[in-house]
Design an enzyme around this catalytic site. Sequence first.
Site, PDB file in Angstrom:
ATOM      1  N   ASP A 157       8.332 -89.317  19.673  1.00  0.00           N
ATOM      2  CA  ASP A 157       9.124 -88.099  19.857  1.00  0.00           C
ATOM      3  C   ASP A 157       8.324 -86.967  20.508  1.00  0.00           C
ATOM      4  OD1 ASP A 157      10.869 -89.607  18.383  1.00  0.00           O
ATOM      5  OD2 ASP A 157      11.227 -88.069  16.854  1.00  0.00           O
ATOM      6  N   HIS A 171       4.655 -89.612  17.350  1.00  0.00           N
ATOM      7  CA  HIS A 171       4.756 -88.544  18.351  1.00  0.00           C
ATOM      8  C   HIS A 171       3.681 -88.745  19.403  1.00  0.00           C
ATOM      9  CE1 HIS A 171       6.645 -87.043  14.696  1.00  0.00           C
ATOM     10  NE2 HIS A 171       7.409 -86.315  15.480  1.00  0.00           N
ATOM     11  N   HIS A 185      16.031 -85.942  22.706  1.00  0.00           N
ATOM     12  CA  HIS A 185      15.518 -85.245  21.512  1.00  0.00           C
ATOM     13  C   HIS A 185      15.709 -83.734  21.699  1.00  0.00           C
ATOM     14  CE1 HIS A 185      13.447 -85.121  17.735  1.00  0.00           C
ATOM     15  NE2 HIS A 185      12.306 -84.617  18.198  1.00  0.00           N
ATOM     16  N   HIS A 191      14.076 -78.523  20.809  1.00  0.00           N
ATOM     17  CA  HIS A 191      13.774 -78.888  19.424  1.00  0.00           C
ATOM     18  C   HIS A 191      14.343 -77.938  18.370  1.00  0.00           C
ATOM     19  CE1 HIS A 191      11.295 -80.979  16.359  1.00  0.00           C
ATOM     20  NE2 HIS A 191      11.222 -81.923  17.276  1.00  0.00           N
TER      21      HIS A 191
HETATM   22 ZN    ZN Z   1      10.664 -83.895  17.172  1.00  0.00          ZN
END
Ligand code: ZN
Length: 512
Positions: free
Chosen positions: A310, A454, A360, A364
């Site tokens: 991510d 991530h 995504h 954010h």
């Molecule tokens: Zn995230």
Amino acid sequence: MAPDQPLLTVAIAMVVLLGLVLSASRPPGLLEDSALADSDGAQSAEDGDRLPATGEFDQLTTVSPDAVPGTEEVTLAYEGGADVSVTYPSIPNAGPLSDFLDRTLTAQVHAFEAANPGARAFLGEWGLTAAEDGIVGVRMTTTETDSEETREGHSTYWYEVDTGAVHGSSHLLAGQAELAELNERVREAVSDTDAAPSALYPISALYDSVGFNPDGDLVVEFDAGQVAPVSAGRVHAVLPRDEAESLLSDLGLRVREAATTGVREFTVSDAPEAEKDGSSSQAAPGVLSPRDDSVDCSDPAAKCVALTYDDGPGGGTPELLDALAAHDAKATFFVTGLPVVEHPWVVRRTYAEGHEVANHTLDHPNLTELSKGAARKNLEATQALVYRETGYTMDLMRPPYGATDGQVAEVTAELGLAQILWSADTNDWRDRKASVVRKRALGDAEHGAIILMHDIHPTTIDASIDIIRELDERGYSMVTVSQLLGTAEPGRTYVDGLPEEESEEGAPDGSE
Ligand code: ZN
């Protein structure tokens, strides 16, 4: 009678004589005019009355729209915030072509607006690059202006009169291997320009304006800013006719024939028989699927696991892509809008190498704290950014912090996005230690697992290099989330790839 009349007769005679001398001594390359005037009997009759095509060496052939009687110019109806002025051709009996152009251009303008908060103007103009032997080539020139700059781009579409199908330019290549070969040749050809080798991948969104010059050499052109700084303008490559020959599909060979012929007059005599909307049914080279049919994840023996990353792409993502490639492993990248803007070519590479790119959000946010309209706009922006880089429309999203509710479910359903949470959280954002991340990921790896990491942390990249090698050794298939799930229903939430009765309810509390 005035005394100057004999003089005038002599003058006329001399002009006629001069004309004869000039046309007789004309070099062969300048025959166009006499051929057009139909006064060059012997020569043009021999090769079936063909006219030479017109155009520059480094450009696609140009065909005058006057050669296609009845062609009208249509203005795209578009309601939006930016100043939009786009026209396209409507040719009698070629309805599927107009429908296709209307739909495709609308999607382009929409993506431009959704991806650019500073979108100001979008202009689109058209030209013809072939109209012969049942083929019509339409080359669009688009000019986008946002708060930063103005960029010109091109895309070229190929209409088959008898089937009513419209093909993008990558269809001129025989297959993915030939497109990859062309990409290598283009890398060499543009090596002395401002183009970056790391911007060039064999995907259809990049090879969306390919055609032929009047000699039949293959011409590839890239939009301003697509593979080089915007200031470099249009980057192009010309592949000699002989070298391009083996890369072409049957359509490519037909198109070459059409684009190397001058057009006297061209009409489409009948509309295609079947009801067509112009879509091409063949899979196009450079259009890649996040699924690989050689692995069946519904079989637990396949040991499918989905590595997910991510918040990227980040500076270390290329190294992660190298590691995945070395083990023929696939992963899913839930990208955020601003990093996509920062690393567009990494997104292009990720897609080109068969990984899944997923949404995504733009920046954010916690989507449950936004209005429905704001949540939709946030997701749409990233959807548009990735579409513009890759031509790919994402099917999956991951809500930041795993935060979702009924309204987020509604929005994602409308956008065609399934919500993907996770079954294993490495907490790699908190514990920046490769050995810890590695241990957690490997400890939680099991058939059906979706593992959260991530790719913006160097420690995660280091850990992943070991994780990928170790999972490969243990016989796991590292697959994309779409492949793990088989089918993913828009709006629905998934935490793993196990059948419903075995699946956990909801995701573990994650503080991603
Ligand atoms: Zn995230």
